[in-house]
Design an enzyme around this catalytic site. Structure first.
Site, PDB file in Angstrom:
ATOM      1  CG  ASP A 442      -9.674  -3.878   4.202  1.00 27.73           C
ATOM      2  OD1 ASP A 442      -8.985  -3.225   5.009  1.00 27.73           O
ATOM      3  OD2 ASP A 442      -9.405  -5.051   3.865  1.00 27.73           O
ATOM      4  CG  ASP A 506      -5.362  -8.266   8.583  1.00 31.09           C
ATOM      5  OD1 ASP A 506      -6.592  -8.257   8.765  1.00 31.09           O
ATOM      6  OD2 ASP A 506      -4.818  -7.725   7.606  1.00 31.09           O
TER       7      ASP A 506
HETATM    8  C1  DGJ Z   1      -7.122  -6.705   4.936  1.00 29.45           C
HETATM    9  C2  DGJ Z   1      -8.135  -7.116   5.957  1.00 29.45           C
HETATM   10  O1  DGJ Z   1      -7.717  -6.751   7.235  1.00 29.45           O
HETATM   11  C3  DGJ Z   1      -8.380  -8.609   5.829  1.00 29.45           C
HETATM   12  O2  DGJ Z   1      -9.244  -9.042   6.828  1.00 29.45           O
HETATM   13  C4  DGJ Z   1      -8.935  -8.887   4.474  1.00 29.45           C
HETATM   14  O3  DGJ Z   1     -10.201  -8.288   4.348  1.00 29.45           O
HETATM   15  C5  DGJ Z   1      -7.991  -8.366   3.403  1.00 29.45           C
HETATM   16  N1  DGJ Z   1      -7.626  -7.006   3.609  1.00 29.45           N
HETATM   17  C6  DGJ Z   1      -8.610  -8.504   2.039  1.00 29.45           C
HETATM   18  O4  DGJ Z   1      -7.846  -7.950   1.072  1.00 29.45           O
END
Ligand code: DGJ
Length: 708
Positions: A442, A506
């Site tokens: 990430d 997300d």
């Molecule tokens: C952002 C990501 O896009 C989510 O899927 C998740 O992993 C969160 N970060 C976790 O902090």
């Protein structure tokens, strides 16, 4: 050197380049049936009155010094000198599919190497330049772009805007005068401006019109533009965006642009996308052992930071029952990570949450026959972390300034060897000490005042990010990586060389996903697009959708589930199971076939299909996004079938569709094929089509066609 004309050729695209005295692309379009180098005389331009007395070619370097008044391909200087270089060709090497041209400006002490590769099967053109400084004083490079000319009839641009939770939104602008420019200084490909654009004949659609696409394979800052010159000629340009002072070339040093990937199609956006998809499958995407894409369960929206190994094991047990093949523990497993304000940088297991270590969970997951994955965000650091307390100087920062945090975090300076070594050591521990199959990598904030040793360093940071991933891939070749940056903030072909999947967004709202996934599909095939069934009430939008709409929306990509299966009720769980199983059944087709986006007369309906390579099998998804414009939904004319074959057509999946008598609301009679499969010729289905039902907004149905 003679004015050598080189033809690069492929199954669907030709590129004709005049190589000397300067290099100019004369043609980039469909493969020519007959061509002889003498033909190019036909397009030799007149010199118009009232401007320069010579012709000004659109050279590969697009030099300002040659009398080009638009954005040059190269900008820079040596203390103010050598600021308008002109490059003349000194050597040419070529075969049918590749051309390397070296040109130089001896006065300015610069050489430019231009590489063009035309993929023989798919027609995707790759271009990059490398600029080298030969003189003893440094040359300050401000810009180095790949410029591609496109025909005058390419007078409309399609590019993408977006934001967190809303990636890949296309917009259009006319390209009649002036130009279109997009830039990203966020230190990643960005949610805001995916580094790609398409220019084409005005009004181009999914199935109609000639289009030329460009994508910059780069995960850092970038700039793309499309310009119309006052003489009517048009160019597209793509480049890594260098911040002031970032790119200083000492004697003997060189700078290479990222690769630009270009594709032209004559039959609308599908024809372009299909070339990109094919190219990626052949040249860039590499799955270990060519393994089918395992269905995921990712814990994030199920439990967030609330990690309890016993509960996680229950989740895994449920996941396995649903048919999940890879179980991923998201954020929250490492020291101090009870919320998003602490812990990043401390890549040690949180022993309070996991007193027995990670192994019991991993073993449980593996015993259930699933792969195990884990989340990391290596480039980041929270001020509330042991790492920050020990090394506040490890930030990517400019001395003397304070910078804002983003999601309560700062960025580590990967160009600092100590930082790099620390991260490598910690990730090595994680992957070396645990049987981990998959890493969700990430990157949740943008770069502000991104300095190394007092100078701006985003370009260096981007290279170091690649280096870190490369080092891990070399040590752990079986481990797969996902590129995630708050969803789709880091998606491009260069990072795809090192990763196996993108976290598309997300936002798991099926309605929003229909748009986001379609936007991404212009440049990426389904198997690298992470698509998850989310909670009944979407966490990002609070909208509620049926399991059918969620399941069918997640079906075509690299599928997963993003929720807590333990707390789901039986009906929901049955739904997850049904779509996981349907996905597995269709996966070989979805992940290898040809994607078609269908032009529909009513844009409240979105239809996407995948047709197998041999055209013996196809599935098409009809998604009703909004209230239909018309009282009838019209006929769906299927593209890509075999006109000489006969197909059995049947409804493969949908929520219950009922007549008014049966309790529905939108149809008195259903089209007959909804009740019983029908047979029809490919030609008929392609030309006359299939009558679609009238369905309610935010619902979908899946149609299967099988050759008989
Ligand atoms: C952002 C990501 O896009 C989510 O899927 C998740 O992993 C969160 N970060 C976790 O902090």
């Amino acid at each position: 050197m003679s004015s050598e004309v080189i033809r690069l050729t492929s199954d669907n695209t030709d590129v004709i380049v005049r190589c000397a005295p300067d290099a100019e692309i004369l043609y980039w379009g469909p493969t020519l049936r007959g061509f002889s180098p003498q033909d190019v005389i036909a397009i030799q331009r007149p010199v118009p009155n009232g401007r320069l007395d010579v012709d000004t070619p659109l050279t590969l370097a697009m030099e300002y010094g040659r009398g080009q008044f638009g954005a040059p391909g190269i900008e820079g200087h040596r203390n103010g000198y050598h600021a308008a270089p002109i490059f003349n060709t000194v050597s040419v090497e070529s075969d049918d599919h590749a051309l390397t041209l070296v040109s130089e400006d001896a006065l300015a002490g610069l050489t430019l190497t231009s590489e063009l590769r035309l993929h023989p099967r798919t027609g995707v053109l790759q271009v990059r330049h490398t600029l080298k400084n030969l003189s003893s004083d440094a040359w300050q490079l401000d810009r180095l772009a790949v410029t591609l000319p496109v025909p005058e009839r390419a007078d409309e641009v399609m590019a993408f805007h977006g934001r967190w939770l809303r990636e890949f939104q296309p917009h259009r602008v006319p390209l009649r005068h002036g130009g279109y420019l997009q830039e990203s200084r966020r230190g990643r490909s960005s949610h805001e401006y995916f580094p790609a654009m398409v220019v084409g004949e005005s009004g181009f659609t999914e199935q109609r019109g000639a289009v030329w696409g460009v994508h910059l394979g780069w995960s850092g800052n970038h700039r793309l533009r499309a310009d119309v010159k006052t003489d009517g000629r048009r160019v597209v340009q793509a480049e890594a965006l260098y911040l002031p002072g970032e790119m200083r070339l000492a004697q003997g040093e060189s700078c290479a642009t990222p690769w630009v990937y270009a594709a032209c199609g004559t039959a609308g956006l599908n024809s372009m996308s299909q070339q990109y998809h094919d190219f990626l499958r052949k040249e860039i995407i590499r799955f270990p052992d060519d393994k089918a894409r395992p269905v995921h369960l990712n814990t994030w929206e199920g439990i967030y930071f609330d990690h309890d190994p016993d509960y996680i094991m229950q989740m895994a047990t449920q996941a396995a029952e649903l048919g999940v093949e890879r179980f991923i523990i998201d954020d929250g497993w490492f020291r101090g990570r009870d919320h998003d304000q602490a812990g990043l940088g401390d890549w040690y297991l949180d022993e309070k949450k996991y007193p027995q270590g990670l192994m019991p969970v991993i073993e449980h997951v593996k015993q259930l026959g699933m792969e195990f994955g884990i989340w990391v965000e290596p480039e980041m650091i929270n001020p509330d972390s042991d790492l920050f307390r020990a090394h506040p100087d490890w930030l990517l920062q400019l001395p003397g300034y304070s910078q804002p945090t983003g999601r309560y975090q700062y960025v580590l300076d990967l160009s600092n060897p100590d930082v790099f070594a620390y991260l490598l050591e910690r990730l090595n521990w994680l992957l070396g000490e645990h049987p981990i199959d998959y890493v969700k990598w990430d990157m949740n904030r943008e770069l502000v005042q991104p300095g190394h040793a007092g100078k701006l360093a985003v370009d260096a940071q981007t290279h170091q990010f690649y280096r870190l991933l490369d080092a891990l891939r070399e040590r752990f070749p079986q481990v797969e990586f996902e590129s995630c940056a708050s969803g789709g903030g880091r998606i491009d072909y260069e990072v795809l060389k090192r990763t196996h999947r993108f976290w598309t967004s997300d936002n798991n709202d099926a309605l929003e996903r229909q748009a986001i996934q379609r936007g991404m599909s212009y440049f990426f095939p389904p198997e690298v697009m992470g698509q998850h069934i989310g909670h009944y009430r979407c966490h990002a939008t609070h909208r509620k959708h049926t399991i059918e709409f969620r399941g069918l929306t997640a079906l075509f990509g690299h599928m997963g589930i993003e929720l807590d299966p333990v707390r789901a009720d039986d009906e929901e769980r049955a739904g997850y199971k049904r779509y996981v199983s349907l996905h597995k059944q269709l996966r070989p087709l979805l992940h290898s076939g040809t994607t078609w986006r269908v032009d529909m007369p009513d844009d409240t309906v979105q239809v996407t299909g995948v047709v197998s390579r041999d055209r013996s099998q196809a599935v098409f998804l009809m998604a009703q996004l909004k209230m239909p414009d018309y009282t009838l939904a019209g006929n769906l004319r299927f593209p890509g079938l075999d006109p000489d074959a006969r197909y059995r057509v049947r409804l493969l999946d949908s929520q219950q569709i009922k007549t008014v008598r049966e309790g529905g609301g939108s149809m008195r009679e259903l089209p007959p094929w909804l009740r019983h499969p029908i047979d029809a010729s490919g030609d008929w289905l392609m030309q006359a089509g299939l009558a679609l039902p009238v369905v309610v907004p935010e619902s979908a149905l899946l149609i299967e066609l099988t050759k008989i």
